[in-house]
Design a protein around this motif. Structure first.
Motif, short mmCIF file in Angstrom:
data_model
loop_
_atom_site.label_atom_id
_atom_site.label_comp_id
_atom_site.label_asym_id
_atom_site.label_seq_id
_atom_site.Cartn_x
_atom_site.Cartn_y
_atom_site.Cartn_z
N ALA A 13 13.57 -47.75 126.40
CA ALA A 13 12.30 -48.04 125.80
C ALA A 13 11.77 -46.95 124.81
O ALA A 13 11.57 -46.86 123.53
N SER A 14 12.07 -45.73 125.46
CA SER A 14 11.53 -44.49 124.54
C SER A 14 12.52 -44.28 123.23
O SER A 14 12.20 -43.89 122.12
N ALA A 15 14.03 -44.55 123.66
CA ALA A 15 14.81 -44.41 122.45
C ALA A 15 14.51 -45.58 121.44
O ALA A 15 14.53 -45.13 120.33
N LEU A 16 14.03 -46.60 121.73
CA LEU A 16 13.74 -47.60 120.74
C LEU A 16 12.57 -47.43 120.17
O LEU A 16 12.30 -47.47 118.69
N GLN A 17 11.42 -46.71 120.86
CA GLN A 17 10.24 -46.17 119.99
C GLN A 17 10.64 -44.93 119.15
O GLN A 17 10.15 -45.12 118.05
N THR A 18 11.50 -44.34 119.43
CA THR A 18 11.82 -43.20 118.61
C THR A 18 12.45 -43.83 117.33
O THR A 18 12.18 -43.52 116.28
N ASN A 19 13.35 -44.50 117.52
CA ASN A 19 14.17 -45.29 116.38
C ASN A 19 13.04 -45.92 115.49
O ASN A 19 13.08 -45.95 114.27
N GLN A 20 12.09 -46.77 115.94
CA GLN A 20 11.20 -47.55 115.34
C GLN A 20 10.16 -46.37 114.52
O GLN A 20 10.03 -46.66 113.40
N GLY A 21 9.93 -45.37 115.10
CA GLY A 21 9.16 -44.51 114.54
C GLY A 21 10.01 -43.77 113.21
O GLY A 21 9.45 -43.69 112.11
N SER A 22 11.13 -43.46 113.22
CA SER A 22 12.08 -43.19 112.18
C SER A 22 12.10 -44.16 111.15
O SER A 22 12.20 -43.65 109.77
N GLN A 23 12.29 -45.22 111.43
CA GLN A 23 12.45 -46.39 110.22
C GLN A 23 10.99 -46.64 109.65
O GLN A 23 11.07 -46.56 108.47
N GLU A 24 9.76 -46.25 110.48
CA GLU A 24 8.59 -46.38 109.56
C GLU A 24 8.55 -45.22 108.66
O GLU A 24 7.92 -45.26 107.54
N GLY A 25 8.77 -44.04 108.86
CA GLY A 25 8.97 -42.95 108.22
C GLY A 25 9.88 -43.39 106.87
O GLY A 25 9.41 -42.95 105.79
N THR A 26 10.93 -43.90 107.01
CA THR A 26 11.56 -44.21 106.02
C THR A 26 11.24 -45.24 105.04
O THR A 26 11.06 -45.20 103.74
N VAL A 27 10.37 -46.11 105.56
CA VAL A 27 9.71 -47.12 104.71
C VAL A 27 8.35 -46.38 103.91
O VAL A 27 8.46 -46.69 102.69
N VAL A 28 7.77 -45.75 104.44
CA VAL A 28 6.85 -45.05 103.63
C VAL A 28 7.21 -44.18 102.66
O VAL A 28 6.85 -44.20 101.58
N THR A 29 8.64 -43.48 102.86
CA THR A 29 9.07 -42.54 101.99
C THR A 29 9.51 -43.28 100.94
O THR A 29 9.43 -42.79 99.57
N ALA A 30 10.22 -44.71 101.17
CA ALA A 30 10.72 -45.45 100.20
C ALA A 30 9.45 -46.25 99.18
O ALA A 30 9.41 -45.83 98.06
N GLU A 31 8.37 -46.15 99.81
CA GLU A 31 7.03 -46.65 99.28
C GLU A 31 6.47 -45.32 98.21
O GLU A 31 6.24 -45.67 97.04
N VAL A 32 6.37 -44.22 98.91
CA VAL A 32 6.16 -43.14 98.11
C VAL A 32 7.01 -42.95 96.86
O VAL A 32 6.64 -42.54 95.80
N PHE A 33 8.34 -43.02 97.10
CA PHE A 33 9.50 -42.87 95.81
C PHE A 33 8.94 -43.78 94.90
O PHE A 33 8.98 -43.48 93.65
N ASP A 34 8.72 -45.18 95.18
CA ASP A 34 8.52 -46.29 94.28
C ASP A 34 7.12 -45.94 93.31
O ASP A 34 7.37 -45.96 92.29
N ILE A 35 6.14 -45.52 94.20
CA ILE A 35 5.02 -44.97 93.54
C ILE A 35 5.17 -43.99 92.35
O ILE A 35 4.43 -44.02 91.33
N MET A 36 6.05 -42.91 92.94
CA MET A 36 6.11 -41.83 92.02
C MET A 36 7.06 -42.20 90.65
O MET A 36 6.66 -41.79 89.72
N ARG A 37 7.75 -43.15 90.88
CA ARG A 37 8.44 -43.69 89.85
C ARG A 37 7.79 -44.40 88.96
O ARG A 37 7.82 -44.35 87.67
N ARG A 38 6.90 -45.29 89.36
CA ARG A 38 5.88 -45.99 88.75
C ARG A 38 5.02 -45.14 87.86
O ARG A 38 4.73 -45.57 86.70
N VAL A 39 4.63 -44.22 88.38
CA VAL A 39 3.64 -43.07 87.69
C VAL A 39 4.58 -42.48 86.64
O VAL A 39 4.03 -42.16 85.55
#
Length: 119
Positions: free
Chosen positions: A3-29
């Protein structure tokens, strides 16, 4: 453990999504900034400049070039106050350092040769 491994993996995926969103916003700017110059050029060609209300982040040119308005004067005076305060702080630091340096050399005899080197 699983369960803790799954939570860790989910946390790292969320960071990836945020990074992709930030990257998208930077490109739009970047794209919008490129278009901003083109937009102003188009407005100049059609005679809409300087009243470009649709251009992104359009800054209207100074309506009183070469003349300082009251607001500009007040802002300039505020900047001078800040600059002056910073200068005084620097002078205080310099004077303090000189006093400390002078205190450490009290009682030292300075010969003419050393004095020539210091100049």
């Amino acid at each position: 453990k699983q369960a803790s491994a799954l939570q860790t993996n989910q946390g790292s995926q969320e960071g990836t999504v945020v990074t992709a969103e930030v990257f998208d916003i930077m490109r739009r700017v970047q794209v919008q900034n490129k278009l901003a110059g083109v937009c102003e050029d188009m407005c100049k060609e059609v005679g809409a400049y300087p009243k470009c209300t649709q251009c992104p982040k359009f800054v209207e040119p100074d309506s009183t070039p070469g003349v300082m308005t009251w607001d500009e004067l007040l802002e300039h005076m505020d900047n001078l106050v800040s600059w002056g305060q910073d200068q005084i702080k620097g002078w205080h630091k310099q004077a303090s350092a000189l006093q400390m340096n002078q205190g450490s050399h009290e009682g030292t005899v300075v010969t003419a040769e050393v004095f020539d080197v210091m100049r």
